[in-house]
Design an enzyme around this catalytic site. Structure first.
Site, PDB file in Angstrom:
ATOM      1  CG  HIS A 143      -1.721   1.196   1.446  1.00  0.00           C
ATOM      2  ND1 HIS A 143      -3.054   1.274   1.094  1.00  0.00           N
ATOM      3  CD2 HIS A 143      -1.404   2.416   1.969  1.00  0.00           C
ATOM      4  CE1 HIS A 143      -3.516   2.478   1.404  1.00  0.00           C
ATOM      5  NE2 HIS A 143      -2.531   3.185   1.930  1.00  0.00           N
ATOM      6  CD  GLU A 144       1.777   3.449   3.690  1.00  0.00           C
ATOM      7  OE1 GLU A 144       1.988   4.532   3.106  1.00  0.00           O
ATOM      8  OE2 GLU A 144       0.767   3.244   4.376  1.00  0.00           O
ATOM      9  CG  HIS A 147       0.171   6.062  -0.720  1.00  0.00           C
ATOM     10  ND1 HIS A 147      -0.949   6.621  -1.294  1.00  0.00           N
ATOM     11  CD2 HIS A 147      -0.252   5.522   0.456  1.00  0.00           C
ATOM     12  CE1 HIS A 147      -1.998   6.436  -0.505  1.00  0.00           C
ATOM     13  NE2 HIS A 147      -1.602   5.763   0.559  1.00  0.00           N
ATOM     14  CD  GLU A 226      -4.920   6.135   2.395  1.00  0.00           C
ATOM     15  OE1 GLU A 226      -4.653   4.976   2.751  1.00  0.00           O
ATOM     16  OE2 GLU A 226      -4.044   7.007   2.214  1.00  0.00           O
TER      17      GLU A 226
END
Length: 298
Positions: A143-144, A147, A226
């Site tokens: 997820h990070e 980003h 998100e």
């Protein structure tokens, strides 16, 4: 689809930059008009403050954000498991290896920051290392890293810098008011009285509501990013259950103690566990149950 979204985020970076810059100048003009009897003085002050914040955040965003959140950079020898997970996810995402930081906090959470994939960093809490297994950690790091790959971190950096500039402008105006500043007119300066009153009202409303509007826009951008990062994480790991289980554990954890409030939107989940607002306008993140439902449909 994913590459189109990345390109869209790059365009949004430009739009956010222009939009926030205009808002900063308008609020500067309002502060100058109300408190210093000169809209132009306020605009100049706003431009200088915004330029300083932008230069600080863009040139040194990683160190600034990590410092605000009490994060410490680590090496492979310090925490080999999380180091290798970050390394693996970066390799799959085809981006340079980000720096890795640890936040000494028992609550499980993580975030990414930086100005581009070339100078990005990922931070995780000690709590997330203790409570999540490898598959769940891969989901979170995926997820990070997403980003970073999707250029969300640049958008966050710009929004954070200009929001800070707006807060500083309003703070300067209010301090000037309490210290005896403020707009003054001579008794014989009554020409255009009606227009004067209207302009004063508009300026005061802008000073009051400008920061609120900025916060709402910043948080809306954060919530939308998100969902994209969740989907991109699954693309990297090929394992939606890892992220689902991670979000479930994070959602029932205690609030963080070391997180900086201005960085809350950067985290994978709200670090302060604030109650959700009716219209979600002031929520830093979309509801975790909604995120899990979307992941379950993949």
């Amino acid at each position: 689809m994913l590459y189109q979204q990345i390109a869209s985020n790059k365009r949004k970076t430009v739009y956010v930059m222009i939009g926030f810059a205009i808002l900063v100048l308008f609020i500067g003009a309002a502060v100058g008009y109300v408190f210093y009897d000169s809209a132009m003085a306020g605009i100049i002050m706003a431009a200088v403050i915004a330029a300083i914040y932008m230069a600080m955040m863009i040139a040194n965003s990683t160190n600034v954000v990590m410092g605000m959140n009490h994060a410490t950079e680590i090496s492979e020898a310090d925490h080999p498991e999380i180091w290798h997970i970050v390394e693996d996810m970066a390799l799959v995402a085809n981006i340079p290896m980000p720096k890795v930081y640890i936040v000494n906090d028992a609550s499980p959470n993580a975030f990414a920051t930086g100005n581009s994939p070339k100078n990005a960093a990922v931070a995780v809490t000690t709590g997330i290392l203790e409570r999540l297994n490898r598959e769940e950690l891969e989901g979170v790091i995926g997820h990070e890293v997403s980003h970073i790959r999707n250029y969300d971190i640049r958008l966050s950096t710009i929004a954070l810098a200009l929001s800070s500039a707006i807060a500083m402008l309003v703070n300067i105006g209010m301090r000037s008011f309490w210290w005896g500043g403020g707009r003054r007119r001579n008794d014989n300066d009554n020409e255009g009285g009606s227009l004067e009153i209207v302009m004063m009202i508009i300026s005061i409303v802008l000073v009051i509501l400008g920061p609120i509007a900025t916060t709402i826009a910043q948080l809306a951008l954060s919530r939308n990013r998100e969902y994209l990062a969740d989907a991109s994480s699954v693309e990297l790991t090929r394992n939606p259950l890892g992220l689902i289980h991670a979000l479930q554990k994070i959602s029932v954890s205690e609030p963080m103690k070391e997180a900086d409030p201005s960085s809350a939107a950067l985290y994978i989940s709200d670090p302060f566990k604030k109650k959700r607002t009716m219209a979600h306008l002031f929520d830093t993140h979309p509801p975790i149950e909604d995120r899990i439902q979307r992941l379950e449909r993949m």
